[in-house]
Structures are given as C-alpha cells and as structure tokens.
Design a protein around this motif. Structure first.
Motif, short mmCIF file in Angstrom:
data_model
loop_
_atom_site.label_atom_id
_atom_site.label_comp_id
_atom_site.label_asym_id
_atom_site.label_seq_id
_atom_site.Cartn_x
_atom_site.Cartn_y
_atom_site.Cartn_z
N HIS A 129 37.95 -68.28 -69.62
CA HIS A 129 39.31 -67.32 -70.42
C HIS A 129 39.70 -66.55 -69.37
O HIS A 129 40.96 -66.06 -69.18
CB HIS A 129 38.98 -67.07 -71.73
N ALA A 130 38.62 -65.34 -68.99
CA ALA A 130 38.99 -64.40 -68.00
C ALA A 130 39.48 -64.79 -66.71
O ALA A 130 40.44 -64.18 -66.28
CB ALA A 130 37.69 -63.45 -67.71
N THR A 131 39.28 -66.14 -66.13
CA THR A 131 39.88 -66.63 -64.88
C THR A 131 41.16 -66.91 -65.15
O THR A 131 42.03 -66.74 -64.28
CB THR A 131 38.95 -67.44 -64.41
N ALA A 132 41.37 -67.39 -66.18
CA ALA A 132 42.84 -67.94 -66.65
C ALA A 132 43.78 -66.71 -67.04
O ALA A 132 44.86 -66.89 -67.33
CB ALA A 132 42.64 -69.06 -67.44
N GLY A 133 43.15 -65.86 -67.26
CA GLY A 133 43.86 -64.40 -67.60
C GLY A 133 44.20 -64.39 -69.24
O GLY A 133 44.89 -63.47 -69.85
N ARG A 134 43.47 -65.19 -69.78
CA ARG A 134 43.57 -65.05 -71.30
C ARG A 134 42.30 -63.96 -71.92
O ARG A 134 41.42 -64.43 -72.49
CB ARG A 134 43.23 -66.48 -71.89
#
Length: 226
Positions: A129-134
């Motif tokens: 999620h962090a990698t996707a900016g979520r």
C-alpha cells in the motif's frame, strides 16, 4: 322689486344649501386611472424581490418568536440569552468529550476485521500500500502487524474483537517504555479508520519505525503475560 324679507330668505336658502344642486366629482374614474398608472413596471423597478420579501417575513417571524420567548423567560431577554449560551456550552462540552459522531458509532471496531493473518503478511500488505501511495491502508495494515507481532511473541494473548486502543493498553504493561508510542499509534489507527482522517507518508513512517522498534524490544518479565 324683492322685499327685504325676501332677500333674507333667499340668502338663507343659499347659505344652508337648500335649493342648490349637489356638487359631484368623478372619484371612481380618477382612482382607477391612478391605480392603472401606478401598476406600470417603471414604478416597481426597485421593489424587493421574492427572496428578499420571504427573508424579511422570516426575520419578522423570528423576531416575534424571540420576543414571545423572552417574555415567557424569567429575566426577559437577558434570561433567554443566558439560556442560549448555556445550551451552546453544553453541546460543545459533549462534542469535545465524545468526539465526532462517526467515531462514536464505529470506534470500537475489531482490529482484525478481515480475518487472521500473520504479522509478516500484514507487513507485506502495508509495504504494498505504501509503494502505491495508499497511506491510509498502509497505516492500517502496519498497526495490525504491530499487534499481531505482539501476539506471536506472547506479549498479548490472541483475542478476537480486540480494538487498537485495547491492544495498546495491554501491550504497555509489558512494554512500559513504549506506552506513549503505542497509545499514539492506536489513536492514529482510529483516526484514519473511523474518524475520516487521511494518513500520509510521515504517519506511516512513524508507525513503521515503531513496529521495527517493538520487534527488538525486550519486555518486562513481571508482566501478566510473561
């Protein structure tokens, strides 16, 4: 030649109105003409609109209502003002004490609503999620990783239905040096999950650092779960 008595009688008749035709004026045609003239648009260009008239009626009604209320309230207008201030203060105190309605309704939700997963699985999901900016989802998964890791280390007993606040309070018993950080993490989880707030990269970074720190922290052996 008219006598003196006849002249007096004639003068008296003229002064008293006897024998003279009534004086009439065309009032109705004049009134109709005036109404017709005043009905022309040029005389109504500056008249208030429908909204202005409705607003004026509303304020007149409100003024009458407040006037009636002040008359029925001990102390008149001042007494009514004091009551209104007390009501506003009471509502503000309840809002401050209980928080937002959304959090009141759903703030005690299950931390692991999606079913049991390992701490490693929660960490993997958080990083994805962090990698996707979520960031909101990343924070949620990272908090679940923190609690699941404590359960896997037997610092917390696995218990369905546990909330983030409960987990933080129970973990602080065996990890007192990290009690403040645990409470802050639980508050962050509640805010983004139930309070409608949005997480960001800094929020996730703090929670990730706490997860790594707790993974290396040594608990007190005197804790109830030791």
């Amino acid at each position: 030649m008219m006598s003196t008595g006849g002249l007096i009688t004639r003068a008296t008749a003229l002064l008293s109105g006897d024998g003279t035709p009534p004086v009439t004026t065309p009032r109705e045609p004049a009134r109709e003409a005036a109404e017709h003239e005043l009905s022309k648009p040029m005389y109504h260009e500056n008249d208030p609109g429908l909204f202005d008239r409705a607003l004026r009626k509303f304020f007149d009604w409100l003024d009458d209502l407040l006037g009636a209320a002040s008359g029925a309230t001990p102390g008149g207008g001042l007494g009514l003002l004091v009551i209104l201030v007390l009501v506003v203060l009471a509502v503000g105190a309840l809002w401050w004490r209980l928080g937002t309605p959304g959090r009141i309704t759903t703030g005690a939700g299950d931390l692991f609503a999606d079913g049991p997963r390992s701490a490693a699985e929660h960490r993997t999901a958080a990083e994805a999620h962090a990698t996707a900016g979520r960031w909101t989802e990343a924070v949620q998964e990272r908090m679940r990783a923190v609690v699941r890791s404590l359960e896997e280390r037997t610092l917390l007993d696995p218990r369905p239905g546990r909330t983030a606040d409960e987990a933080a309070a129970e973990a602080a018993v065996s990890l007192p040096d990290h009690a403040a950080d645990l409470r802050a993490a639980a508050r962050t989880f509640d805010d983004v999950t139930y309070g409608g707030r949005t997480a960001d990269a800094d929020t996730y970074a703090r929670l990730r650092a706490l997860d790594l720190t707790l993974d290396r922290a040594k608990p007190l052996l005197t804790g109830p779960t030791a």
